[in-house]
Write an enzyme that holds these catalytic residues in place. Sequence first.
Site, PDB file in Angstrom:
ATOM      1  N   LYS A  26       0.828  -1.215   0.000  1.00 58.36           N
ATOM      2  CA  LYS A  26       0.000   0.000   0.000  1.00 58.36           C
ATOM      3  C   LYS A  26       0.857   1.258   0.000  1.00 58.36           C
ATOM      4  CE  LYS A  26      -4.252  -1.705   2.132  1.00 58.36           C
ATOM      5  NZ  LYS A  26      -5.177  -1.575   3.256  1.00 58.36           N
ATOM      6  N   LYS A  32      -5.338 -10.698  -6.661  1.00 62.85           N
ATOM      7  CA  LYS A  32      -6.526 -11.060  -5.893  1.00 62.85           C
ATOM      8  C   LYS A  32      -7.646 -10.057  -6.172  1.00 62.85           C
ATOM      9  CE  LYS A  32      -5.703  -8.444  -1.746  1.00 62.85           C
ATOM     10  NZ  LYS A  32      -5.818  -8.268  -0.341  1.00 62.85           N
ATOM     11  N   LYS A  80     -11.086  -4.485  -3.379  1.00 61.71           N
ATOM     12  CA  LYS A  80     -11.947  -3.292  -3.427  1.00 61.71           C
ATOM     13  C   LYS A  80     -11.266  -2.156  -4.168  1.00 61.71           C
ATOM     14  CE  LYS A  80     -13.836  -4.450   1.087  1.00 61.71           C
ATOM     15  NZ  LYS A  80     -13.292  -4.392   2.446  1.00 61.71           N
TER      16      LYS A  80
HETATM   17  P1  TYM Z   1     -10.460  -6.676   4.410  1.00 63.69           P
HETATM   18  O1  TYM Z   1     -11.551  -5.715   4.722  1.00 63.69           O
HETATM   19  O2  TYM Z   1      -9.451  -6.327   3.396  1.00 63.69           O
HETATM   20  O3  TYM Z   1     -11.073  -8.067   3.954  1.00 63.69           O
HETATM   21  C1  TYM Z   1     -12.073  -8.727   4.717  1.00 63.69           C
HETATM   22  C2  TYM Z   1     -11.867 -10.247   4.643  1.00 63.69           C
HETATM   23  O4  TYM Z   1     -11.971 -10.694   3.276  1.00 63.69           O
HETATM   24  C3  TYM Z   1     -10.815 -11.454   2.927  1.00 63.69           C
HETATM   25  N1  TYM Z   1     -10.503 -11.214   1.507  1.00 63.69           N
HETATM   26  C4  TYM Z   1     -10.400 -12.174   0.599  1.00 63.69           C
HETATM   27  N2  TYM Z   1     -10.517 -13.514   0.683  1.00 63.69           N
HETATM   28  C5  TYM Z   1     -10.354 -14.232  -0.463  1.00 63.69           C
HETATM   29  N3  TYM Z   1     -10.072 -13.650  -1.674  1.00 63.69           N
HETATM   30  C6  TYM Z   1      -9.948 -12.313  -1.790  1.00 63.69           C
HETATM   31  N4  TYM Z   1      -9.711 -11.768  -2.973  1.00 63.69           N
HETATM   32  C7  TYM Z   1     -10.110 -11.514  -0.621  1.00 63.69           C
HETATM   33  N5  TYM Z   1     -10.048 -10.164  -0.388  1.00 63.69           N
HETATM   34  C8  TYM Z   1     -10.297 -10.013   0.922  1.00 63.69           C
HETATM   35  C9  TYM Z   1      -9.718 -10.921   3.855  1.00 63.69           C
HETATM   36  O5  TYM Z   1      -8.672 -11.849   4.000  1.00 63.69           O
HETATM   37  C10 TYM Z   1     -10.490 -10.699   5.128  1.00 63.69           C
HETATM   38  O6  TYM Z   1     -10.632 -11.907   5.857  1.00 63.69           O
HETATM   39  N6  TYM Z   1      -7.232  -6.227   8.175  1.00 63.69           N
HETATM   40  C11 TYM Z   1      -8.488  -6.852   7.798  1.00 63.69           C
HETATM   41  C12 TYM Z   1      -9.637  -6.461   8.675  1.00 63.69           C
HETATM   42  C13 TYM Z   1      -9.436  -6.678  10.122  1.00 63.69           C
HETATM   43  C14 TYM Z   1      -9.462  -7.925  10.800  1.00 63.69           C
HETATM   44  C15 TYM Z   1      -9.275  -7.617  12.184  1.00 63.69           C
HETATM   45  C16 TYM Z   1      -9.635  -9.240  10.381  1.00 63.69           C
HETATM   46  C17 TYM Z   1      -9.230  -5.720  11.054  1.00 63.69           C
HETATM   47  N7  TYM Z   1      -9.148  -6.271  12.300  1.00 63.69           N
HETATM   48  C18 TYM Z   1      -9.245  -8.632  13.135  1.00 63.69           C
HETATM   49  C19 TYM Z   1      -9.588 -10.247  11.357  1.00 63.69           C
HETATM   50  C20 TYM Z   1      -9.396  -9.935  12.712  1.00 63.69           C
HETATM   51  C21 TYM Z   1      -8.810  -6.423   6.364  1.00 63.69           C
HETATM   52  O7  TYM Z   1      -8.360  -5.449   5.884  1.00 63.69           O
HETATM   53  O8  TYM Z   1      -9.737  -7.155   5.753  1.00 63.69           O
END
Ligand code: TYM
Length: 334
Positions: A114, A197, A200
């Site tokens: 990022k 991948k 968003k």
């Molecule tokens: P975020 O918002 O980017 O994504 C949310 C969840 O979706 C999964 N994910 C995917 N899985 C499969 N293929 C993809 N292309 C794909 N894109 C996203 C992510 O792995 C995630 O599980 N840092 C985290 C949010 C967070 C969090 C936490 C998660 C904050 N605190 C505590 C677990 C525990 C994030 O940015 O997810």
Amino acid sequence: MTRQRLYSGMQPSADSLHAGNYIGALLQWRDMQSTYDAFFSVVDLHAITVPQNPAELREKTRRTAAQYIAAGIEPSKSTLYVQSHVRAHAELAWILSTITGFGEAGRMTQFKDKSSRYGQDSTSVGLFTYPVLMAADILLYQSELVPVGDDQKQHVELTRDLAERFNTRFGTTFTVPEPVIQKDTARIYDLQNPASKMSKSAESEAGVLWLLDDPAKSAKKIMRAVTDTEGSVRFDRGAKPGVSNLMTIYSALAGRDLASIEDEYAGRGYGDFKKDLAELVVAEFGPVRERANALLDDPAELDRLLAVNAAKADAVADATLADVYDRIGLLRRA
Ligand code: TYM
């Protein structure tokens, strides 16, 4: 017997979640919520590590919560809340940042990706400490399991290291969590660029299947998804990344294994396969979209549900934080 505690969250960084979030995370959450004592947050404090428009952030936060519920997370069963409603997250993140190494944080690949995308001057310190806030989320609830897609694995490993370090220095305080990563669906790829991948922040809309999109649009994106010239529906991630990704989506939504999909489409072209996949996606996402829209029509009720759950989260988080304050020697207010 007490149930094991589970924690996960998503950023409210778009108007809709996408198929990667849905398949990689939400489907697992839904299945696990009956067996585990589950906490699911909408991590708005994480979303502000990159610039956000205030009115849009509020709206996206509600939309993300509505999609959790619409996808089957039950706010009476799971503790579904907004991260910023529970003050302890920011407080514990500060404390954990004091035991996190600068180099250790700098090795996080998501930060490196990022920050190189935004450039050093537009990269905030908050983006750098983002994984420490994530560790605070997980550790406040003494979580044992963290179901995520594979892009979050390194952050959960940092969380484990911080928990162990704190426990060694100050006495056992935190449960050391385990990531739960579903091997087959841990990474859903972009439909136009199956080397990346699904995300968003993808450059082009054409490769991203949005949960709340118009079903006709999603169907069209699947029909136009990149494949290859071989013409056979066969799983081979290396040689056939586009088709393999579509097969993964098919398999997750239909609950069928890859071999049975190969059998069904043997000797048939990609057209039939894509048409059936488009129908599957529309049948799965359509009702989620309708339920999410219905919830969003009554924001006061949604806000009420979130407030009730934030109070439940507060109680657990405050107990952990009080213990942490004592252990590190902060003087109690008389
Ligand atoms: P975020 O918002 O980017 O994504 C949310 C969840 O979706 C999964 N994910 C995917 N899985 C499969 N293929 C993809 N292309 C794909 N894109 C996203 C992510 O792995 C995630 O599980 N840092 C985290 C949010 C967070 C969090 C936490 C998660 C904050 N605190 C505590 C677990 C525990 C994030 O940015 O997810």
